[in-house]
Design a protein around this motif. Structure first.
Motif, PDB file in Angstrom:
ATOM      1  N   HIS A 145       5.783   2.780   3.726  1.00  0.00           N
ATOM      2  CA  HIS A 145       6.084   1.649   2.806  1.00  0.00           C
ATOM      3  C   HIS A 145       6.589   2.137   1.342  1.00  0.00           C
ATOM      4  CE1 HIS A 145       4.439  -1.359   5.727  1.00  0.00           C
ATOM      5  NE2 HIS A 145       3.766  -0.402   6.150  1.00  0.00           N
ATOM      6  N   HIS A 172       0.899  -1.335  -0.236  1.00  0.00           N
ATOM      7  CA  HIS A 172      -0.063   0.031   0.104  1.00  0.00           C
ATOM      8  C   HIS A 172       0.882   1.085   0.008  1.00  0.00           C
ATOM      9  CE1 HIS A 172       0.942  -0.418   4.180  1.00  0.00           C
ATOM     10  NE2 HIS A 172       0.215   0.604   4.551  1.00  0.00           N
ATOM     11  N   ASP A 186       0.651  -4.581   8.023  1.00  0.00           N
ATOM     12  CA  ASP A 186      -0.365  -3.498   8.308  1.00  0.00           C
ATOM     13  C   ASP A 186      -1.792  -4.136   7.731  1.00  0.00           C
ATOM     14  OD1 ASP A 186       2.102  -2.365   7.746  1.00  0.00           O
ATOM     15  OD2 ASP A 186       0.802  -0.638   7.696  1.00  0.00           O
ATOM     16  N   HIS A 231       1.190   3.963   2.197  1.00  0.00           N
ATOM     17  CA  HIS A 231       1.559   4.906   3.491  1.00  0.00           C
ATOM     18  C   HIS A 231       2.889   4.979   3.315  1.00  0.00           C
ATOM     19  CE1 HIS A 231      -2.269   3.384   5.906  1.00  0.00           C
ATOM     20  NE2 HIS A 231      -2.443   4.608   5.115  1.00  0.00           N
ATOM     21  N   HIS A 239      -6.712  -3.146   5.780  1.00  0.00           N
ATOM     22  CA  HIS A 239      -5.704  -2.433   6.644  1.00  0.00           C
ATOM     23  C   HIS A 239      -6.806  -1.274   7.215  1.00  0.00           C
ATOM     24  CE1 HIS A 239      -2.544   0.012   8.231  1.00  0.00           C
ATOM     25  NE2 HIS A 239      -1.969   0.494   7.201  1.00  0.00           N
TER      26      HIS A 239
HETATM   27 ZN   LIG Z   1      -0.190   1.461   6.562  1.00  0.00          ZN
END
Ligand SMILES: [Zn+2]
Ligand SMILES: [Zn+2]
Ligand SMILES: [Zn+2]
Length: 256
Positions: free
Chosen positions: A80, A75, A171, A77, A153
């Protein structure tokens, strides 16, 4: 196949800026956690990354990583994704674009936030040169079979990944029923375990242990941990077959 833990920390990393708790003051290297990511390395073969956290450069130098043949994004965020610019060194070394994969939302968001990385290479290969691929079914990258693992998540649908008999799920707050069959007969499961208290968008120790037992990989390693997970204290509470991962851990898995 070898899975190399580049980072096993949560979004803040450990130590946390401004914190003087026992974990953050610990001199045990297993309590020093950079942002979560792994490399999947086939000896004499390809290397895939799962995520590119903001610590990617130092992780790559620490682990002698000089080749990246693809990136599987869970993902977008920041913890990451935001090391994505450091992929430019691998593009430069390889003089080739690197394919990146994710679900449709992930791929769209990466292209919106890092559009310059999806342009054709300049003469000096001084920017990352990436190609984007949205995936929702098993696919191949660099000759490896990869299965996306849809998980939640919080409310956000994101992906874990299975490569051969290893799976990586970070996550996560819930693994949907439909995904559980994709996790049968695993040698190694790397699984989110934020800390010891419930959290709206991550599973915590009790829940992670329940999933570990239900999935029953030969070995389960917990990842994406906060400073509330002191390595020695927490390790002492884990059942057989479950361990805390740590930065630099390498787990070898026999090919199928
Ligand atoms: Zn996350
Ligand atoms: Zn995270
Ligand atoms: Zn702390």
């Amino acid at each position: 196949m070898e899975i190399v833990c580049l980072g096993t920390g949560s979004s803040t990393g450990t130590p946390v800026i401004g914190c003087d708790c026992a974990t953050c003051r610990s001199v045990d290297p297993r309590n020093k956690r950079t942002r979560a990511s792994v490399a999947v390395v086939i000896p004499e073969g390809p290397t895939l990354l799962i995520d590119t956290g903001p610590d990617l450069r130092l992780q790559a130098l620490r682990e002698g990583l000089i080749q990246v043949d693809g990136v599987l994004y869970t993902h977008t965020h920041a913890d990451h994704l935001n090391g994505i610019d450091d992929l430019r060194n691998f593009c430069y070394l390889q003089r080739a674009p690197i394919p990146v994969f994710g679900n449709e939302n992930t791929v769209r968001d990466i292209q919106a936030r890092f559009g310059y990385a999806f342009a054709p290479p300049g003469h000096h290969w001084d920017k990352p040169v990436l190609t984007a691929h949205a995936v929702d079914a098993p696919f191949q990258v660099a000759g490896l079979d990869v299965t996306p693992l849809p998980v939640l998540h919080g409310k956000l649908p994101i992906l874990g990944y299975r490569i051969g008999d290893i799976a990586y799920i970070t996550d996560v707050s819930e693994i949907p029923e439909a995904t559980l069959p994709l996790l049968r007969d695993l040698d190694v499961l790397m699984l989110d375990c934020l800390h010891d208290r419930p959290h709206p968008t991550h599973i915590h120790l009790a829940r992670s242990l329940e999933y570990a037992q239900a999935i029953s990989a030969r070995k389960t390693y917990f990842i994406h941990m906060t400073h509330r997970m002191e390595f020695v204290d927490t390790s002492g509470k884990l059942p057989d077959g479950v361990e805390l991962a740590y930065d630099g851990l390498r787990v070898r898995v026999a090919p199928r």
